[in-house]
Scaffold this motif. Structure first.
Motif, mmCIF file in Angstrom:
data_model
loop_
_atom_site.group_PDB
_atom_site.id
_atom_site.type_symbol
_atom_site.label_atom_id
_atom_site.label_comp_id
_atom_site.label_asym_id
_atom_site.label_seq_id
_atom_site.Cartn_x
_atom_site.Cartn_y
_atom_site.Cartn_z
ATOM 1 N N VAL A 139 0.854 -1.183 0.000
ATOM 2 C CA VAL A 139 0.000 0.000 0.000
ATOM 3 C C VAL A 139 0.891 1.234 0.000
ATOM 4 O O VAL A 139 1.696 1.434 0.920
ATOM 5 C CB VAL A 139 -0.946 0.012 1.216
ATOM 6 N N LEU A 140 0.757 2.049 -1.041
ATOM 7 C CA LEU A 140 1.518 3.295 -1.178
ATOM 8 C C LEU A 140 0.535 4.450 -1.289
ATOM 9 O O LEU A 140 -0.316 4.444 -2.192
ATOM 10 C CB LEU A 140 2.425 3.247 -2.403
ATOM 11 N N ASP A 141 0.621 5.402 -0.391
ATOM 12 C CA ASP A 141 -0.291 6.557 -0.372
ATOM 13 C C ASP A 141 -1.744 6.115 -0.293
ATOM 14 O O ASP A 141 -2.632 6.723 -0.900
ATOM 15 C CB ASP A 141 -0.081 7.439 -1.607
ATOM 16 N N GLY A 142 -1.985 5.041 0.443
ATOM 17 C CA GLY A 142 -3.350 4.558 0.619
ATOM 18 C C GLY A 142 -3.880 3.724 -0.520
ATOM 19 O O GLY A 142 -5.018 3.249 -0.452
ATOM 20 N N ILE A 143 -3.126 3.521 -1.594
ATOM 21 C CA ILE A 143 -3.578 2.767 -2.763
ATOM 22 C C ILE A 143 -2.868 1.419 -2.775
ATOM 23 O O ILE A 143 -1.633 1.355 -2.673
ATOM 24 C CB ILE A 143 -3.272 3.532 -4.061
ATOM 25 N N PRO A 144 -3.600 0.313 -2.916
ATOM 26 C CA PRO A 144 -2.957 -1.004 -2.967
ATOM 27 C C PRO A 144 -2.316 -1.247 -4.338
ATOM 28 O O PRO A 144 -2.857 -0.871 -5.372
ATOM 29 C CB PRO A 144 -4.117 -1.971 -2.708
ATOM 30 N N TRP A 145 -1.153 -1.894 -4.323
ATOM 31 C CA TRP A 145 -0.422 -2.203 -5.560
ATOM 32 C C TRP A 145 0.091 -3.629 -5.498
ATOM 33 O O TRP A 145 0.420 -4.156 -4.428
ATOM 34 C CB TRP A 145 0.768 -1.260 -5.762
ATOM 35 N N LEU A 146 0.192 -4.231 -6.677
ATOM 36 C CA LEU A 146 0.830 -5.534 -6.814
ATOM 37 C C LEU A 146 2.269 -5.299 -7.270
ATOM 38 O O LEU A 146 2.508 -4.635 -8.282
ATOM 39 C CB LEU A 146 0.093 -6.393 -7.838
ATOM 40 N N VAL A 147 3.242 -5.827 -6.528
ATOM 41 C CA VAL A 147 4.648 -5.710 -6.906
ATOM 42 C C VAL A 147 4.905 -6.746 -7.997
ATOM 43 O O VAL A 147 5.119 -7.923 -7.709
ATOM 44 C CB VAL A 147 5.578 -5.932 -5.701
ATOM 45 N N GLU A 148 4.859 -6.309 -9.235
ATOM 46 C CA GLU A 148 4.983 -7.246 -10.357
ATOM 47 C C GLU A 148 6.423 -7.694 -10.564
ATOM 48 O O GLU A 148 6.681 -8.877 -10.805
ATOM 49 C CB GLU A 148 4.443 -6.602 -11.631
ATOM 50 N N SER A 149 7.380 -6.767 -10.499
ATOM 51 C CA SER A 149 8.785 -7.133 -10.684
ATOM 52 C C SER A 149 9.663 -6.091 -10.005
ATOM 53 O O SER A 149 9.279 -4.937 -9.847
ATOM 54 C CB SER A 149 9.139 -7.236 -12.173
ATOM 55 N N ILE A 150 10.866 -6.529 -9.625
ATOM 56 C CA ILE A 150 11.857 -5.650 -9.010
ATOM 57 C C ILE A 150 13.173 -5.875 -9.717
ATOM 58 O O ILE A 150 13.689 -6.994 -9.755
ATOM 59 C CB ILE A 150 12.011 -5.925 -7.495
ATOM 60 N N GLY A 151 13.700 -4.823 -10.309
ATOM 61 C CA GLY A 151 15.008 -4.862 -10.943
ATOM 62 C C GLY A 151 15.776 -3.623 -10.545
ATOM 63 O O GLY A 151 15.960 -3.340 -9.365
ATOM 64 N N LEU A 152 16.228 -2.880 -11.536
ATOM 65 C CA LEU A 152 16.813 -1.573 -11.226
ATOM 66 C C LEU A 152 15.738 -0.607 -10.765
ATOM 67 O O LEU A 152 16.014 0.369 -10.080
ATOM 68 C CB LEU A 152 17.525 -1.020 -12.464
ATOM 69 N N ARG A 153 14.490 -0.893 -11.171
ATOM 70 C CA ARG A 153 13.315 -0.184 -10.684
ATOM 71 C C ARG A 153 12.235 -1.200 -10.364
ATOM 72 O O ARG A 153 12.328 -2.366 -10.751
ATOM 73 C CB ARG A 153 12.813 0.828 -11.729
ATOM 74 N N ALA A 154 11.212 -0.755 -9.652
ATOM 75 C CA ALA A 154 10.115 -1.638 -9.267
ATOM 76 C C ALA A 154 8.884 -1.327 -10.120
ATOM 77 O O ALA A 154 8.512 -0.157 -10.269
ATOM 78 C CB ALA A 154 9.790 -1.475 -7.783
ATOM 79 N N ARG A 155 8.279 -2.348 -10.678
ATOM 80 C CA ARG A 155 7.073 -2.193 -11.494
ATOM 81 C C ARG A 155 5.864 -2.506 -10.626
ATOM 82 O O ARG A 155 5.703 -3.646 -10.157
ATOM 83 C CB ARG A 155 7.129 -3.109 -12.707
ATOM 84 N N MET A 156 5.014 -1.502 -10.397
ATOM 85 C CA MET A 156 3.821 -1.634 -9.575
ATOM 86 C C MET A 156 2.581 -1.641 -10.472
ATOM 87 O O MET A 156 2.493 -0.840 -11.407
ATOM 88 C CB MET A 156 3.729 -0.479 -8.570
ATOM 89 N N VAL A 157 1.636 -2.522 -10.172
ATOM 90 C CA VAL A 157 0.442 -2.674 -11.010
ATOM 91 C C VAL A 157 -0.788 -2.719 -10.121
ATOM 92 O O VAL A 157 -0.800 -3.400 -9.087
ATOM 93 C CB VAL A 157 0.527 -3.956 -11.867
ATOM 94 N N ASN A 158 -1.825 -1.982 -10.532
ATOM 95 C CA ASN A 158 -3.163 -2.126 -9.957
ATOM 96 C C ASN A 158 -4.106 -2.391 -11.130
ATOM 97 O O ASN A 158 -4.373 -1.496 -11.935
ATOM 98 C CB ASN A 158 -3.595 -0.874 -9.198
ATOM 99 N N PRO A 159 -4.613 -3.608 -11.258
ATOM 100 C CA PRO A 159 -5.377 -3.971 -12.459
ATOM 101 C C PRO A 159 -6.711 -3.240 -12.586
ATOM 102 O O PRO A 159 -7.303 -3.265 -13.673
ATOM 103 C CB PRO A 159 -5.578 -5.480 -12.295
ATOM 104 N N LEU A 160 -7.215 -2.620 -11.541
ATOM 105 C CA LEU A 160 -8.530 -1.985 -11.598
ATOM 106 C C LEU A 160 -8.443 -0.472 -11.849
ATOM 107 O O LEU A 160 -9.486 0.187 -11.885
ATOM 108 C CB LEU A 160 -9.298 -2.242 -10.292
#
Length: 549
Positions: A342-363
């Motif tokens: 949860v970032l800033d009150g919004i839920p996220w799925l941590v899809e991948s972590i590399g040099l950066r992190a890819r966050m996804v909310n499908p809705l």
């Protein structure tokens, strides 16, 4: 044979330059090792070596004489001459040995331990930068020095002028010829001083005027310096950048060509990937430094080294943070792939972590964001629940929020737009929207009303009255709402209040009737009042209490 010829040339140079060698420091001998000619026979080589031996023998006798003269004395000048003679003799002996055996004999020479002085090393590193600064400010510094000299000479001239004025008052008034003679000599001395100061002052003023005439405006000087920089160091800087990019992106290209992309989830693969990324950066920096070194651009090399030292120092100061970032890249930190965060009150799925992190909310529309790993420091994630929702609603859903009912027009990580039934448009920031605990009524909803009847009907309050109310609602509500959208109707005796008998009325509807929520609520109230009027049931004052269940 070529080695002998080369050595002979070196010896010839040494013999021709010994007079200069004796007046130089020992380190200057290496500068003389430049072949000036070729000797085609071994006899010439031997003759040259013989002359070198004679010079060594002469230096030994000279050193012995100096030591004998200085014996028992503490003359610093004599000791310094002895030290220099010994150093020169040792240098000549090493040169003779090297020329004779034609190999590097430095490995057999005594090594002088030099104490590391970091201040001296930093000074050497800053020398090219300071030289560049001095070159860029040479004109203004020269003008400043001239003005300082003019100020000093002007003061000397004024003092001399005052002294002459004071002496003029005394000369001729004295009755003593001897005193007049001495005053006249002193007057001539101060007059010479005055004239000398005036001449120097005139010369300095002329020099200052010439410098000021040659001085460019700040803009022109900046343009000239920039043009010279681009013509000289600008080319070296460009070559350094090209070298860095060639190595940095070249390794990236090889990784793509070999299929080494971030697909593997094993820790070993991640470690290899991180090492390759470090190699890309370090290799690029090394290539850039090599370019600066090959082009002998010590200014750019010094700037680059100081910049790297600063980065290294900053990295050391933030070592715990860097270790945590490395753990995130290895997928062993507090935030891991496949988890919910949860970032800033919004839920996220941590899809991948590399040099950066890819966050996804499908809705969410645009519910994909790439975050620097620094933003995940101090955060933690957890595995998501099997049926856990990622947002309370979807686009086109009907929601109740902040006492208002409307349809969701769009929902993004930034804002949620809701159009009310009356057409009004409400825009909420997404974190604020979630904080209001919105109620999604698109699938099912319930109209809940608390209805009160007077105590005079207590005898039939639990049997006849709720049955009649329920019958009236089932008969009339289908005329208002499509019967297919009515799921259940409940009328239950709730409690005996202070001044009334309370009933709880529920009408469960499908999501298709969500827009009719208020209409159904109004008609439920009307039907119950009509039923009370028809059956002569009294309604106590202030009895109507409506709430949404």
């Amino acid at each position: 044979m070529s080695g002998l010829i080369k050595r002979s040339g070196i010896i010839v140079l040494l013999l021709s330059g010994f007079a200069f060698v004796h007046s130089t420091q020992p380190d200057d001998f290496s500068a003389l090792l430049i072949p000036l000619g070729e000797v085609s026979d071994s006899n010439g080589i031997l003759a040259s070596l013989d002359a070198l031996v004679q010079e060594i023998d002469k230096k030994e006798r000279e050193l012995s004489s100096l030591e004998h003269q200085a014996h028992g004395t503490f003359d610093k000048a004599a000791n310094e001459r002895i030290r220099k003679a010994r150093a020169e003799l040792r240098e000549q002996q090493l040169l003779f040995e090297r020329l004779v055996v034609d190999v590097d004999v430095s490995a057999f020479s005594e090594k002088t331990e030099v104490k590391f002085d970091w201040q001296q090393q930093v000074g050497k590193l800053l020398e090219p930068i300071m030289a560049e600064v001095e070159f860029a400010t040479r004109q203004s510094r020269a003008i400043g020095e001239l003005r300082a000299q003019i100020s000093t000479i002007t003061e000397e001239r004024d003092i001399s002028s005052q002294a002459l004025a004071n002496l003029d008052k005394l000369v001729g008034d004295s009755v003593s010829p001897l005193l007049n003679e001495r005053l006249e000599k002193m007057r001539k001395l101060w007059k010479q001083r005055f004239q000398s100061a005036q001449d120097r002052l005139n010369a300095l003023n002329n020099a200052l005027e010439n410098k000021l005439a040659e001085q460019q405006s700040p803009f022109d000087a900046s343009v000239t310096y920039l043009r010279n920089f681009l013509r000289t160091r600008g080319q070296n800087l460009l070559l350094g950048i090209i070298a860095f990019c060639a190595v940095f992106f070249g390794i990236r290209f090889l990784m793509i060509a070999w299929g080494m992309i971030w697909k593997h989830k094993k820790k070993g693969s991640r470690l290899v990937f991180i090492c390759i990324q470090a190699l890309r950066i370090l290799g690029g920096v090394a290539a850039m430094l090599m370019v600066f070194s090959f082009t002998a651009d010590w200014f750019l090399l010094a700037v680059a080294l100081i910049f790297l030292i600063g980065i290294g120092w900053a990295s050391f100061k933030t070592l715990p943070q860097n270790i945590e970032i490395l753990q995130l890249m290895m997928n062993t930190g507090a935030v891991r792939e496949g988890d919910r965060i949860v970032l800033d009150g919004i839920p996220w799925l941590v899809e991948s972590i590399g040099l950066r992190a890819r966050m996804v909310n499908p809705l969410l529309d645009g519910g994909v964001q790439m975050l620097p790993l620094k933003m995940l420091l101090g955060k933690y994630s957890r595995p998501p629940g099997e049926s856990e929702v990622w947002f309370p609603c979807r686009k086109d859903d009907l929601v109740q929020v902040d006492g208002k009912t409307g349809r969701v027009l769009s929902q993004t990580p930034s804002a949620v737009q809701i159009a009310e039934v009356d057409g009004a448009l409400n825009i909420y920031q997404t974190p604020a929207f979630l904080a209001l605990n919105p109620r999604n009524i698109s699938a099912n909803l319930r109209v809940a009303i608390t209805f009160r009847v007077d105590y005079k009907h207590q005898a039939e309050c639990t049997t006849h009255i709720p049955e009649v109310m329920l019958s009236s609602l089932k008969r009339e509500l289908p005329e208002i709402v499509d019967p297919a959208n009515i799921k259940n109707i409940f009328v239950m005796f709730k409690s005996a209040g202070l001044s009334s008998l309370d009933y709880e009325v529920w009408v469960d509807l499908t999501g298709n009737a969500a827009l009719d929520f208020k209409v159904v609520e109004f008609h439920v109230h009307r039907i119950l009042v009509d039923t009370c009027n028809k059956n002569k049931w009294s309604i106590p004052l202030n009895q109507v209490m409506i709430h949404q269940g």
